[in-house]
Design a protein around this motif. Structure first.
Motif, mmCIF file in Angstrom:
data_model
loop_
_atom_site.group_PDB
_atom_site.id
_atom_site.type_symbol
_atom_site.label_atom_id
_atom_site.label_comp_id
_atom_site.label_asym_id
_atom_site.label_seq_id
_atom_site.Cartn_x
_atom_site.Cartn_y
_atom_site.Cartn_z
ATOM 1 N N LEU A 179 0.831 -1.201 0.000
ATOM 2 C CA LEU A 179 0.000 0.000 0.000
ATOM 3 C C LEU A 179 0.868 1.254 0.000
ATOM 4 C CD1 LEU A 179 -2.954 1.021 0.163
ATOM 5 C CD2 LEU A 179 -2.680 1.074 2.649
ATOM 6 N N ALA A 180 1.944 1.237 0.790
ATOM 7 C CA ALA A 180 2.854 2.383 0.814
ATOM 8 C C ALA A 180 3.563 2.562 -0.526
ATOM 9 C CB ALA A 180 3.875 2.205 1.938
ATOM 10 N N VAL A 181 3.958 1.458 -1.151
ATOM 11 C CA VAL A 181 4.634 1.547 -2.454
ATOM 12 C C VAL A 181 3.710 2.143 -3.498
ATOM 13 C CG1 VAL A 181 5.581 0.150 -4.338
ATOM 14 C CG2 VAL A 181 6.270 -0.296 -1.986
ATOM 15 N N ARG A 182 2.441 1.762 -3.477
ATOM 16 C CA ARG A 182 1.492 2.283 -4.463
ATOM 17 C C ARG A 182 1.118 3.733 -4.185
ATOM 18 N NH1 ARG A 182 2.824 -1.511 -7.993
ATOM 19 N NH2 ARG A 182 1.749 -3.513 -7.725
ATOM 20 N N LEU A 183 1.031 4.088 -2.914
ATOM 21 C CA LEU A 183 0.633 5.461 -2.586
ATOM 22 C C LEU A 183 1.740 6.460 -2.877
ATOM 23 C CD1 LEU A 183 -1.295 4.988 0.787
ATOM 24 C CD2 LEU A 183 -2.247 5.734 -1.404
ATOM 25 N N PHE A 184 2.984 6.073 -2.634
ATOM 26 C CA PHE A 184 4.108 6.978 -2.831
ATOM 27 C C PHE A 184 4.946 6.478 -4.010
ATOM 28 C CE2 PHE A 184 3.120 7.079 1.739
ATOM 29 C CZ PHE A 184 2.729 8.402 1.837
ATOM 30 N N PRO A 185 4.704 7.005 -5.195
ATOM 31 C CA PRO A 185 5.424 6.506 -6.380
ATOM 32 C C PRO A 185 6.914 6.761 -6.258
ATOM 33 C CG PRO A 185 4.265 8.551 -6.879
ATOM 34 C CD PRO A 185 3.828 8.144 -5.510
ATOM 35 N N GLY A 186 7.648 5.955 -6.938
ATOM 36 C CA GLY A 186 9.102 6.011 -6.903
ATOM 37 C C GLY A 186 9.667 4.674 -7.343
ATOM 38 N N VAL A 187 9.041 3.594 -6.841
ATOM 39 C CA VAL A 187 9.402 2.253 -7.297
ATOM 40 C C VAL A 187 8.618 1.964 -8.572
ATOM 41 C CG1 VAL A 187 9.429 -0.196 -6.718
ATOM 42 C CG2 VAL A 187 9.807 1.518 -4.940
ATOM 43 N N PRO A 188 9.280 1.571 -9.658
ATOM 44 C CA PRO A 188 8.536 1.257 -10.888
ATOM 45 C C PRO A 188 7.469 0.199 -10.644
ATOM 46 C CG PRO A 188 10.894 1.371 -11.329
ATOM 47 C CD PRO A 188 10.739 1.449 -9.841
ATOM 48 N N PHE A 189 6.380 0.332 -11.366
ATOM 49 C CA PHE A 189 5.241 -0.562 -11.187
ATOM 50 C C PHE A 189 5.634 -2.019 -11.379
ATOM 51 C CE2 PHE A 189 1.376 -2.634 -12.945
ATOM 52 C CZ PHE A 189 0.522 -2.439 -11.876
ATOM 53 N N TRP A 190 6.347 -2.316 -12.449
ATOM 54 C CA TRP A 190 6.721 -3.706 -12.736
ATOM 55 C C TRP A 190 7.707 -4.242 -11.697
ATOM 56 C CZ3 TRP A 190 11.873 -4.559 -13.445
ATOM 57 C CH2 TRP A 190 12.671 -3.444 -13.773
ATOM 58 N N ALA A 191 8.610 -3.381 -11.214
ATOM 59 C CA ALA A 191 9.592 -3.827 -10.219
ATOM 60 C C ALA A 191 8.897 -4.210 -8.915
ATOM 61 C CB ALA A 191 10.627 -2.734 -9.978
ATOM 62 N N ALA A 239 -4.878 18.304 -10.134
ATOM 63 C CA ALA A 239 -4.327 17.011 -10.542
ATOM 64 C C ALA A 239 -2.807 17.040 -10.549
ATOM 65 C CB ALA A 239 -4.866 16.627 -11.918
ATOM 66 N N LEU A 240 -2.222 18.115 -11.041
ATOM 67 C CA LEU A 240 -0.764 18.237 -11.024
ATOM 68 C C LEU A 240 -0.224 18.235 -9.599
ATOM 69 C CD1 LEU A 240 0.074 20.826 -13.843
ATOM 70 C CD2 LEU A 240 0.261 18.325 -13.894
ATOM 71 N N ALA A 241 -0.926 18.925 -8.695
ATOM 72 C CA ALA A 241 -0.489 18.940 -7.297
ATOM 73 C C ALA A 241 -0.574 17.549 -6.682
ATOM 74 C CB ALA A 241 -1.342 19.921 -6.503
ATOM 75 N N CYS A 242 -1.629 16.800 -7.023
ATOM 76 C CA CYS A 242 -1.775 15.447 -6.495
ATOM 77 C C CYS A 242 -0.724 14.492 -7.051
ATOM 78 C CB CYS A 242 -3.172 14.909 -6.814
ATOM 79 S SG CYS A 242 -4.503 15.737 -5.911
ATOM 80 N N ILE A 243 -0.147 14.845 -8.192
ATOM 81 C CA ILE A 243 0.942 14.046 -8.743
ATOM 82 C C ILE A 243 2.264 14.405 -8.075
ATOM 83 C CG2 ILE A 243 2.295 13.599 -10.828
ATOM 84 C CD1 ILE A 243 -0.278 14.008 -12.432
ATOM 85 N N ALA A 244 2.490 15.695 -7.875
ATOM 86 C CA ALA A 244 3.780 16.156 -7.361
ATOM 87 C C ALA A 244 3.957 15.873 -5.876
ATOM 88 C CB ALA A 244 3.935 17.651 -7.624
ATOM 89 N N VAL A 245 2.902 16.068 -5.075
ATOM 90 C CA VAL A 245 3.038 15.909 -3.625
ATOM 91 C C VAL A 245 3.367 14.469 -3.227
ATOM 92 C CG1 VAL A 245 1.793 16.048 -1.430
ATOM 93 C CG2 VAL A 245 1.635 17.927 -3.086
ATOM 94 N N PRO A 246 2.647 13.453 -3.725
ATOM 95 C CA PRO A 246 3.047 12.083 -3.361
ATOM 96 C C PRO A 246 4.443 11.724 -3.851
ATOM 97 C CG PRO A 246 0.812 12.106 -4.206
ATOM 98 C CD PRO A 246 1.384 13.457 -4.482
ATOM 99 N N ALA A 247 4.837 12.251 -5.021
ATOM 100 C CA ALA A 247 6.186 11.960 -5.510
ATOM 101 C C ALA A 247 7.236 12.534 -4.565
ATOM 102 C CB ALA A 247 6.352 12.530 -6.911
ATOM 103 N N LEU A 248 7.022 13.756 -4.107
ATOM 104 C CA LEU A 248 7.947 14.361 -3.165
ATOM 105 C C LEU A 248 7.962 13.614 -1.836
ATOM 106 C CD1 LEU A 248 9.908 16.652 -2.507
ATOM 107 C CD2 LEU A 248 7.933 18.048 -1.820
ATOM 108 N N ALA A 249 6.788 13.203 -1.375
ATOM 109 C CA ALA A 249 6.715 12.447 -0.124
ATOM 110 C C ALA A 249 7.421 11.105 -0.270
ATOM 111 C CB ALA A 249 5.256 12.237 0.275
ATOM 112 N N GLY A 250 7.303 10.483 -1.447
ATOM 113 C CA GLY A 250 7.999 9.225 -1.676
ATOM 114 C C GLY A 250 9.503 9.370 -1.627
ATOM 115 N N VAL A 251 10.008 10.479 -2.162
ATOM 116 C CA VAL A 251 11.452 10.725 -2.107
ATOM 117 C C VAL A 251 11.912 10.890 -0.669
ATOM 118 C CG1 VAL A 251 13.250 12.375 -2.734
ATOM 119 C CG2 VAL A 251 11.535 11.721 -4.424
ATOM 120 N N VAL A 252 11.148 11.614 0.140
ATOM 121 C CA VAL A 252 11.513 11.819 1.545
ATOM 122 C C VAL A 252 11.505 10.501 2.310
ATOM 123 C CG1 VAL A 252 10.818 12.938 3.696
ATOM 124 C CG2 VAL A 252 10.698 14.198 1.531
#
Length: 264
Positions: A179-191, A239-252
């Motif tokens: 659930l955490a991997v899907r919510l915070f993108p960063g790990v490729p889907f196939w990986a 929509a752009l904000a919803c894309i950017a915020v989880p990506a940033l949170a995933g990096v952190v």
């Protein structure tokens, strides 16, 4: 006086019963022994070789290479430029797109492009439904292939610290970790799909976590694709904000996990 070898009945001599039995046994043909297959023969050895973990892993690699090659050959991204085939409309088009979505994600096609295409082709509501269905379908296919063909060969290779940590996380806390991997993108889907397949995560928790965790990111991309013609609209900006915020949170989160593993 009676003779010991014969008996007389009406003047005719008859053979003793023992001699008759000997003649009858000689007349019956002797059965030919049928060879019994010995366990561990050539066929058995071929079967064990074909079903060995490394043979199945080789088959998985061949299937994935063939899928990736077919995607490069047929270029499904042309749908973004040429549009959906006009003869397919309504719910049939949505179902067909969802099936195609699931198949091409197994072949490593990036999901963000497919989500944008879903929004551009079907709008926000139908696009989100098609993209989520395709996401779960593709994840299920990849997980099944990885579990059936790759798990036994790859599990003995999990010796590094990072690999052991990821395997332990997925095996002990499968639903929460996926659930955490899907919510915070960063790990490729196939990986993420194949890592979960190699671990001891259950099939149902994997699909459920994928379905729930993919909703925010998928919906954001689909809405962005549906409103791409109006880039200054509130829906597109949100929509752009919803894309950017989880990506940033995933990096952190990834950065903190990296330091945590380094200190262990």
């Amino acid at each position: 006086m009676l003779d010991d070898a014969t008996t007389r009945s009406g003047g005719t001599a008859t053979a003793p019963p023992r001699a008759a039995a000997t003649e009858l046994a000689a007349a019956v043909p002797t059965p030919v022994p049928v060879p019994v297959p010995v366990p561990g023969g050539f066929a058995a050895r071929c079967t064990r070789t074909l079903l060995s973990p490394w043979s199945r892993l080789s088959l998985l690699v061949v299937l994935l290479a063939a899928a990736a090659s077919s995607v490069l050959l047929f270029e499904p991204q042309k749908l973004l430029a040429d549009g959906w085939p006009p003869q397919v409309e309504g719910s049939a088009a949505v179902v067909l797109f969802a099936v195609a979505y699931g198949l091409v994600t197994v072949a490593f096609v990036p999901r963000p492009l497919l989500n944008l295409a879903a929004g551009a082709l079907f709008g926000s509501e139908w696009g989100i439904g098609a993209a989520l269905a395709g996401t779960v379908l593709g994840a299920g296919i990849a997980f099944g292939l990885g579990r059936l063909l790759g798990q036994e060969a790859l599990r003995p290779l999990l010796r590094g610290r990072w690999l052991k940590a990821a395997d332990g996380q997925f095996s002990r806390h499968g639903f929460r970790s996926m659930l955490a991997v899907r919510l915070f993108p960063g790990v490729p889907f196939w990986a993420a799909n194949y890592c979960a397949a190699v671990s001891r995560m259950g099939y149902v928790p994997f699909l459920l976590a994928t379905a729930l965790g993919s909703i925010p990111n998928t919906a954001a991309y689909v809405v962005a694709g549906a409103r791409a013609s109006a880039p200054t609209s509130p829906a597109f900006l949100i929509a752009l904000a919803c894309i950017a915020v989880p990506a940033l949170a995933g990096v952190v989160v990834a950065w903190r996990k990296r330091h945590h593993l380094r200190d262990r």
